[in-house]
Write an enzyme that holds these catalytic residues in place. Structure first.
Site, PDB file in Angstrom:
ATOM      1  N   ARG A 202      -3.367  -1.608  -6.163  1.00 44.11           N
ATOM      2  CA  ARG A 202      -2.498  -2.657  -6.049  1.00 44.11           C
ATOM      3  C   ARG A 202      -2.771  -3.836  -7.354  1.00 44.11           C
ATOM      4  O   ARG A 202      -3.864  -3.557  -7.931  1.00 44.11           O
ATOM      5  CB  ARG A 202      -2.569  -3.299  -4.860  1.00 44.11           C
ATOM      6  CG  ARG A 202      -4.066  -3.804  -4.718  1.00 44.11           C
ATOM      7  CD  ARG A 202      -4.239  -4.352  -2.968  1.00 44.11           C
ATOM      8  NE  ARG A 202      -5.575  -4.600  -3.159  1.00 44.11           N
ATOM      9  CZ  ARG A 202      -6.089  -4.996  -1.765  1.00 44.11           C
ATOM     10  NH1 ARG A 202      -5.184  -5.311  -0.741  1.00 44.11           N
ATOM     11  NH2 ARG A 202      -7.271  -5.139  -1.703  1.00 44.11           N
TER      12      ARG A 202
ATOM     13  N   ARG B  64       3.068 -47.508 -12.894  1.00 40.21           N
ATOM     14  CA  ARG B  64       3.315 -48.349 -11.598  1.00 40.21           C
ATOM     15  C   ARG B  64       2.625 -49.508 -11.891  1.00 40.21           C
ATOM     16  O   ARG B  64       1.255 -49.677 -11.762  1.00 40.21           O
ATOM     17  CB  ARG B  64       2.742 -47.676 -10.324  1.00 40.21           C
ATOM     18  CG  ARG B  64       3.598 -46.461  -9.926  1.00 40.21           C
ATOM     19  CD  ARG B  64       2.835 -45.670  -8.662  1.00 40.21           C
ATOM     20  NE  ARG B  64       3.571 -44.964  -8.079  1.00 40.21           N
ATOM     21  CZ  ARG B  64       3.330 -43.465  -7.923  1.00 40.21           C
ATOM     22  NH1 ARG B  64       2.361 -42.971  -8.650  1.00 40.21           N
ATOM     23  NH2 ARG B  64       4.356 -42.880  -7.232  1.00 40.21           N
TER      24      ARG B  64
ATOM     25  N   CYS C   3       9.872 -38.625 -10.831  1.00 39.39           N
ATOM     26  CA  CYS C   3       8.448 -39.080 -11.046  1.00 39.39           C
ATOM     27  C   CYS C   3       7.938 -39.064  -9.542  1.00 39.39           C
ATOM     28  O   CYS C   3       6.784 -39.557  -9.534  1.00 39.39           O
ATOM     29  CB  CYS C   3       8.608 -40.348 -11.649  1.00 39.39           C
ATOM     30  SG  CYS C   3       9.342 -41.696 -10.897  1.00 39.39           S
TER      31      CYS C   3
ATOM     32  N   SER D 256      15.592 -42.033 -13.012  1.00 39.47           N
ATOM     33  CA  SER D 256      14.343 -41.302 -12.758  1.00 39.47           C
ATOM     34  C   SER D 256      14.165 -41.301 -10.919  1.00 39.47           C
ATOM     35  O   SER D 256      14.519 -42.317 -10.359  1.00 39.47           O
ATOM     36  CB  SER D 256      12.943 -42.253 -13.084  1.00 39.47           C
ATOM     37  OG  SER D 256      11.942 -41.517 -12.775  1.00 39.47           O
TER      38      SER D 256
ATOM     39  N   MET E 270      -5.162  -6.010  11.297  1.00 39.79           N
ATOM     40  CA  MET E 270      -5.674  -4.888  11.533  1.00 39.79           C
ATOM     41  C   MET E 270      -5.937  -3.830  10.227  1.00 39.79           C
ATOM     42  O   MET E 270      -4.947  -3.912   9.410  1.00 39.79           O
ATOM     43  CB  MET E 270      -5.053  -3.786  12.369  1.00 39.79           C
ATOM     44  CG  MET E 270      -6.228  -2.795  12.922  1.00 39.79           C
ATOM     45  SD  MET E 270      -5.398  -1.360  13.586  1.00 39.79           S
ATOM     46  CE  MET E 270      -5.484  -0.229  12.026  1.00 39.79           C
TER      47      MET E 270
ATOM     48  N   LYS F 272       0.686  -1.188   0.155  1.00 40.81           N
ATOM     49  CA  LYS F 272      -0.023   0.221  -0.098  1.00 40.81           C
ATOM     50  C   LYS F 272       1.036   1.328  -0.103  1.00 40.81           C
ATOM     51  O   LYS F 272       0.721   2.247  -0.653  1.00 40.81           O
ATOM     52  CB  LYS F 272      -1.011  -0.062   1.171  1.00 40.81           C
ATOM     53  CG  LYS F 272      -1.927   0.864   1.334  1.00 40.81           C
ATOM     54  CD  LYS F 272      -2.865   0.704   2.318  1.00 40.81           C
ATOM     55  CE  LYS F 272      -3.816  -0.492   2.349  1.00 40.81           C
ATOM     56  NZ  LYS F 272      -4.403  -1.071   3.378  1.00 40.81           N
TER      57      LYS F 272
ATOM     58  N   HIS G 211     -15.791  -9.438   1.698  1.00 40.96           N
ATOM     59  CA  HIS G 211     -14.696 -10.234   2.286  1.00 40.96           C
ATOM     60  C   HIS G 211     -14.567 -11.536   1.431  1.00 40.96           C
ATOM     61  O   HIS G 211     -14.045 -12.344   0.809  1.00 40.96           O
ATOM     62  CB  HIS G 211     -14.697 -10.346   3.523  1.00 40.96           C
ATOM     63  CG  HIS G 211     -13.842 -11.285   4.208  1.00 40.96           C
ATOM     64  ND1 HIS G 211     -13.939 -12.731   4.612  1.00 40.96           N
ATOM     65  CD2 HIS G 211     -12.397 -11.257   4.471  1.00 40.96           C
ATOM     66  CE1 HIS G 211     -12.871 -13.145   5.008  1.00 40.96           C
ATOM     67  NE2 HIS G 211     -11.921 -12.312   5.064  1.00 40.96           N
TER      68      HIS G 211
ATOM     69  N   TYR H  70      13.418 -34.197 -17.672  1.00 39.69           N
ATOM     70  CA  TYR H  70      11.707 -34.264 -17.708  1.00 39.69           C
ATOM     71  C   TYR H  70      11.512 -34.236 -16.239  1.00 39.69           C
ATOM     72  O   TYR H  70      11.886 -34.499 -15.351  1.00 39.69           O
ATOM     73  CB  TYR H  70      11.223 -35.149 -18.490  1.00 39.69           C
ATOM     74  CG  TYR H  70      11.451 -36.487 -18.203  1.00 39.69           C
ATOM     75  CD1 TYR H  70      10.533 -37.249 -17.195  1.00 39.69           C
ATOM     76  CD2 TYR H  70      12.532 -37.212 -18.437  1.00 39.69           C
ATOM     77  CE1 TYR H  70      10.837 -38.403 -16.765  1.00 39.69           C
ATOM     78  CE2 TYR H  70      12.900 -38.731 -18.110  1.00 39.69           C
ATOM     79  CZ  TYR H  70      12.019 -39.128 -17.082  1.00 39.69           C
ATOM     80  OH  TYR H  70      12.057 -40.303 -16.663  1.00 39.69           O
TER      81      TYR H  70
ATOM     82  N   GLY I 208      -6.874 -10.352   7.892  1.00 43.16           N
ATOM     83  CA  GLY I 208      -6.580 -11.017   9.032  1.00 43.16           C
ATOM     84  C   GLY I 208      -5.736 -10.048   9.969  1.00 43.16           C
ATOM     85  O   GLY I 208      -5.813 -10.359  11.198  1.00 43.16           O
TER      86      GLY I 208
ATOM     87  N   ARG J 174       7.468 -49.256 -14.869  1.00 47.16           N
ATOM     88  CA  ARG J 174       8.379 -49.665 -14.014  1.00 47.16           C
ATOM     89  C   ARG J 174       8.110 -51.129 -13.275  1.00 47.16           C
ATOM     90  O   ARG J 174       6.773 -51.354 -13.498  1.00 47.16           O
ATOM     91  CB  ARG J 174       8.110 -48.866 -12.551  1.00 47.16           C
ATOM     92  CG  ARG J 174       8.939 -49.048 -11.428  1.00 47.16           C
ATOM     93  CD  ARG J 174       8.643 -48.410 -10.245  1.00 47.16           C
ATOM     94  NE  ARG J 174       7.368 -48.569  -9.722  1.00 47.16           N
ATOM     95  CZ  ARG J 174       7.046 -47.840  -8.633  1.00 47.16           C
ATOM     96  NH1 ARG J 174       7.662 -46.752  -8.285  1.00 47.16           N
ATOM     97  NH2 ARG J 174       5.738 -47.929  -8.101  1.00 47.16           N
TER      98      ARG J 174
ATOM     99  N   GLY K 264      12.767 -41.193  -7.818  1.00 39.67           N
ATOM    100  CA  GLY K 264      11.860 -41.302  -6.942  1.00 39.67           C
ATOM    101  C   GLY K 264      11.816 -40.676  -5.674  1.00 39.67           C
ATOM    102  O   GLY K 264      12.283 -41.113  -4.641  1.00 39.67           O
TER     103      GLY K 264
ATOM    104  N   ARG L 115      -3.663   2.683   8.346  1.00 40.96           N
ATOM    105  CA  ARG L 115      -3.831   1.484   7.829  1.00 40.96           C
ATOM    106  C   ARG L 115      -2.536   0.542   7.968  1.00 40.96           C
ATOM    107  O   ARG L 115      -1.666   1.327   7.791  1.00 40.96           O
ATOM    108  CB  ARG L 115      -4.367   1.612   6.310  1.00 40.96           C
ATOM    109  CG  ARG L 115      -5.634   2.349   5.949  1.00 40.96           C
ATOM    110  CD  ARG L 115      -5.655   2.624   4.565  1.00 40.96           C
ATOM    111  NE  ARG L 115      -6.275   3.628   4.305  1.00 40.96           N
ATOM    112  CZ  ARG L 115      -7.738   3.764   3.709  1.00 40.96           C
ATOM    113  NH1 ARG L 115      -8.071   2.700   3.266  1.00 40.96           N
ATOM    114  NH2 ARG L 115      -8.080   4.991   3.606  1.00 40.96           N
TER     115      ARG L 115
HETATM  116  C1  PEP Z   1       8.731 -42.315  -5.743  1.00 42.05           C
HETATM  117  O1  PEP Z   1       9.210 -43.119  -4.566  1.00 42.05           O
HETATM  118  O2  PEP Z   1       9.040 -41.220  -5.669  1.00 42.05           O
HETATM  119  C2  PEP Z   1       7.825 -43.077  -6.551  1.00 42.05           C
HETATM  120  C3  PEP Z   1       7.689 -42.360  -7.563  1.00 42.05           C
HETATM  121  O3  PEP Z   1       7.383 -44.159  -6.375  1.00 42.05           O
HETATM  122  P1  PEP Z   1       6.234 -44.766  -5.604  1.00 42.05           P
HETATM  123  O4  PEP Z   1       5.570 -43.387  -4.913  1.00 42.05           O
HETATM  124  O5  PEP Z   1       5.573 -45.623  -6.227  1.00 42.05           O
HETATM  125  O6  PEP Z   1       7.104 -45.406  -4.469  1.00 42.05           O
HETATM  126 MG    MG Z   2       9.058 -45.419  -5.115  1.00 39.45          MG
END
Ligand code: PEP
Ligand code: MG
Length: 889
Positions: free
Chosen positions: A349, A571, A841, A774, A107, A26, A465, A861, A105, A627, A776, A96
């Site tokens: 704003r 999976r 993943c 990959s 004053m 503000k 609000h 990716y 939330g 997998r 996990g 203000r």
């Molecule tokens: C992970 O462990 O991040 C994964 C993708 O496999 P899962 O969640 O199936 O164990």
């Molecule tokens: Mg896993």
């Protein structure tokens, strides 16, 4: 000397828009507006640094603050020709709060500060308007009394209600100066009773009281909740803005209003807002009187627009709209006051908007050349896209209209009617869909609004609000449904002679404002128009590929529709649970010997092959990572006696044998035992069957579509090079067998999940065997923290609340710890194979902050659930454009 106070207006502009961190949103924008020549009443801002210093120093102000405040107050006095506390020509100010980001939330506002029994006479004489002077004085006592002194606001309302009853009038505006004078006298008596001390008459005492209340409100429970929900650090602090008053309540040529430079619900490029003649700011927001539209075009019969009521101030406001949009290059949310036909700006704003509006505004501003496409991509919060993936009501579905209000926030929601926020939170925690029904909402309702699927209020406008907060949260909301009456005592809402009780289902359509009794069928959203345009722009700038975690044809199709560029995790165990398969899986588990297991696996093979052929067909030409089996076998066995008996009957064994086998397989910590590649090594026939199904499925799809897929076979839970060497050899052998049998070979990859700390430490060695990594990050988070995924919920929320962890590490990657592991494995992997393909993943693959991290370390990716794919596409684009992890800064 530290500078704690910055002046603005009347030639003294010490702040700028980019000083938001120091001056709050503000304060920074008031200074900026004054600098670009807009009419801003003069004032000053006490910095957020002062707030931090105040808390660091046991809630005491630094010694030099008082002198700085006095000097800046002097500048205001000079500019407007009035003096603070002067009996004849009193300067009145507003106080203000204003944090770096707007924060309901805390004053909010105290207006008319500086009034007392003497100065009210001065105001009366100077304005020549006794009603105005006494109305302003009673408003001041009321606001100051409730927000600074903590007197319950109902106590003030009771006194006004009685005054109106005695006077025989309905509207506040019908009360005479004498009535207001009497109200003021009663207020003062009541306040003194409540707090045990008289209402402060000294304007300087009033000012310091209000400043203290703003700083105090930074740490109140509502502000703390809001900060927690929005990841705002407590160390940011709030600023305080003190500004000369201008009056929207001096008569028919005065007004106050709030507006948006574009429609915040749809993004349409029309001027959008509400105003009230002869009123002060809080009247618009509180929903006490019904605001009127700004432009004639938006006025319904019976409404008088600002364009008609105050044409010259309206013309000025339209010009300000242009100026502000061209200056800030974004949709603005503006507060203004008109005093005797002169327009004053009180705030600007960046306006809060729905996701649909955000997309449309970004796209239209880019198309109009105001911003470029990259900037447009940066403007939309990826997480907000979720809102567009909300269902809407099926136009063909039958429905019973119950009532109608304003279409305050789009999307449709069904749920049981609940009348208070605590109950909404409680029932929703139990998994119930609730719709929060309130006469109006206040910052105290934030948790209930968050827990609810939708929000219905019977009072207040599009900027009330409820409307503002619901839009920000992406909750559907119908506001100001005046035809519906809510009875909190009886726990009912009624309209047109019909009644709905607490616990009965209602449906809201936030796009039309309609309320229906019962549930109404909904349909999934489509993603065309601005959505498709912006996604296209995002795709042009992003570097990260976006894949999906999917194993069913429906998920794979949905993900493709959302723009997924392949499957990053399928999976396979999820394919084992269909009714016609689980029996065979259990046969395999119950078999005593290899021959028995092979017989069962032979029955599973055609199912798996068909599954994979489907996936390859749907993902036509895109990479598909499959997998091999991961979870421990006991997850496929039932636990109850009746089900154990069924398995016994199906496998021709007695129930005791089944029970014994289940006991043998059970594990104390099922997440870290006999699972993943450990199963593949001890029962090689399982992975062999799966590999066969993959290669046969791939060749079938290649023949069908004329284009060979490139399957990526992924081995889970690897911790040593040798494990991958063994399992890879199995897969390669099956591939060779299948290619020979089929007379056709295809390209494929074999890679590994990196989800255990040991795998990270020896990633260079594992990379010798792997074609890809990959990450996990679900299991990696579990194992790096030593924190069971399934039990974390018992204490993690408390950790996050106490600030021990900034965020739930299973939602957003723990960059410092788990992230360091990912980075290390990536570096080691690349040291062995320069171009090793790498992705993520775990659930983090759909989280914008985690995606920014993946961009930073150069992964190829991310893979996420189908509905997160659009979020990931946009987040990846923003990450490529350098938008950081911290979205709130
Ligand atoms: C992970 O462990 O991040 C994964 C993708 O496999 P899962 O969640 O199936 O164990
Ligand atoms: Mg896993």
């Amino acid at each position: 000397m530290t500078k704690w106070v910055y002046s603005f207006g009347a030639g003294h502009n010490e702040g700028r828009a980019d000083m938001r961190n120091l001056l709050g949103g503000k304060g920074a924008n008031l200074a900026e507006m004054a600098t670009i020549g807009l009419p801003v009443p003069p004032g000053f801002t006490i910095t957020t640094e002062l707030c931090t210093a105040y808390y660091d120093n046991d809630r005491r102000y630094p010694d030099d603050l008082d002198a700085q405040v006095r000097a800046s107050l002097g500048l205001i006095e000079e500019a407007v020709g009035l003096r603070f506390g002067d009996a004849a020509k009193p300067l009145l100010v507003s106080v203000r709060s204003g944090a770096r980001v707007s924060m309901p939330g805390m004053m909010d506002t105290v207006l008319n500060l500086g009034l007392n029994d003497e100065t009210v006479r001065g105001l009366e004489a100077a304005s020549g308007d006794a009603r105005f002077a006494w109305d302003s004085y009673r408003r001041f006592i009321q606001m100051y009394g409730s927000v600074v002194l903590g007197v319950d606001h109902h106590r003030f309302e009771e006194i006004i209600e009685n005054a109106k009853l005695d006077a025989g009038v309905i509207e506040d505006t019908a009360l005479s100066p004498q009535h207001w004078q009497a109200v003021v006298a009663e207020y003062k008596v009541m306040v003194e009773q409540e707090r045990g001390a008289p209402f402060p008459m000294d304007p300087h005492e009033q000012l310091w009281g209000a400043i203290g209340a703003v700083f105090g409100s930074w740490m109140n429970p509502r502000a703390n909740t809001y900060r927690r929900l929005h990841d705002i650090p407590a160390t940011w602090g709030t600023a305080v803005n003190v500004q000369a008053m201008v009056f929207g309540n001096m008569g028919a040529d005065c007004a106050t209003g709030v507006c948006f430079t574009r429609d915040p619900s749809t993004g349409e490029n029309t001027f959008y807002g509400e105003f009230l003649v002869n009123a002060q700011g809080e009247d618009v927001v509180a929903g006490i009187r019904t605001p009127q539209p700004l432009s004639r075009l938006r006025a319904h019969p019976g409404e008088v627009s600002m364009e008609e009521a105050l044409p010259s101030a309206y013309a000025d406001l339209v010009a300000v709209r242009e100026t502000l949009e061209h200056h800030y290059l974004d949709m603005q949310d503006i507060e203004f006051t008109v005093q005797q036909n002169k327009l004053y700006m009180l705030q600007t704003r960046s306006g809060k908007r729905t996701a649909a509006a955000s997309l449309r505004i970004a796209v239209e501003m880019a198309e109009a050349g105001l911003i470029d496409r990259r900037e447009a991509v940066k403007r939309v919060n990826p997480a907000s896209l979720d809102q567009l993936l909300h269902p809407t009501l099926d136009p063909k579905a039958p429905r019973t209209v119950f009532g109608k209000g304003l279409p305050a926030s789009p999307g449709a929601a069904s749920g049981v009617a609940v009348f208070n926020s605590d109950e909404a939170e409680m029932r929703s925690a139990k998994g119930e869909a609730v719709v929060l029904v309130r006469i109006e909402t206040s910052p105290e309702d934030i948790h209930g609004m968050h827990a609810a699927r939708g929000i219905l209020t019977t009072r207040g406008g599009m900027t009330s609000h409820a409307a503002v907060v619901a839009r920000g949260m992406g909750r559907p909301c119908v506001a100001g449904a005046g035809g519906i009456s809510v009875d909190y005592g009886a726990q009912t809402l009624s309209a047109g002679g019909k009644t709905i009780r607490a616990g009965e289902t209602i449906t809201l359509d936030g796009a039309t404002g309609e309320v229906f009794s019962g549930a109404v069928a909904m349909i999934e959203p489509s993603m065309s128009g601005d959505f498709a345009t912006l996604m296209g722009w995002a795709d042009q700038v992003r570097r990260l590929g976006i894949r999906t975690n999917a194993e069913t044809p429906l998920d794979a199709e949905t993900a493709r529709k959302f723009g997924a560029e392949g499957i990053g995790l399928s999976r396979t165990e999820h394919m084992f649970f269909a009714p016609e398969r689980i029996g065979v899986v259990r046969q395999m588990i119950m078999a005593d010997d290899l021959a028995g297991r092979r017989a069962a696996l032979d029955k599973l093979l055609p199912f798996q092959r068909a599954d994979f052929t489907d996936l390859f067909r749907i993902m036509h030409g895109l990479p598909v990572t499959i997998r091999l089996l991961d979870p421990p076998l006991h997850e496929f066995l039932p636990h109850q006696d009746s089900e154990l008996a069924e398995v016994a009957a199906a496998t021709g064994q007695d129930i005791e044998q089944v029970r014994r086998r289940a006991a043998e397989l059970s594990e104390a910590n099922p997440m870290l035992g006999h699972r993943g590649c450990r199963l593949g090594i001890t029962y090689p026939e399982i992975y062999e069957m799966q590999a066969r199904a993959i290669f046969e499925g791939a060749i079938a799809a290649a023949r069908e579509t004329g284009e060979a897929p490139v399957p990526e076979v992924m081995i889970p839970l690897i911790s040593t090079r040798r494990e991958l060497e063994i399992t890879r050899a199995q897969v390669d052998k099956v591939a060779a067998d299948v290619f020979r049998e089929q007379g056709q070979s295809i390209e494929y990859l074999v890679g590994t999940m990196i989800e255990l700390p040991r795998a990270v430490l020896v990633a260079d060695k594992i990379a010798e065997i792997a074609d890809f990594f990959s990450f996990g990050t679900n299991d990696l988070t579990q194992t790096v923290f030593g924190l069971s995924r399934d039990d974390a919920g018992r204490f993690l929320p408390a950790y996050v609340e106490a600030g021990i962890l900034p965020k739930d590490p299973f939602v957003s990657i723990d960059v410092e710890g788990v992230g360091a592991m990912v980075r290390m494995a990536a570096d080691k992997g690349r040291a062995t194979k320069n171009a090793l393909k790498m992705g993520i993943c775990g659930e983090h693959g759909g989280d914008p902050a985690s995606i920014a991290f993946c961009e930073e370390i150069g992964l190829d990716y991310v893979s996420c659930s189908p509905y997160r794919v659009p979020v990931a596409r946009l987040a990846a684009a923003q990450a490529a454009l350098g938008v950081g992890v911290d979205r709130t800064a």
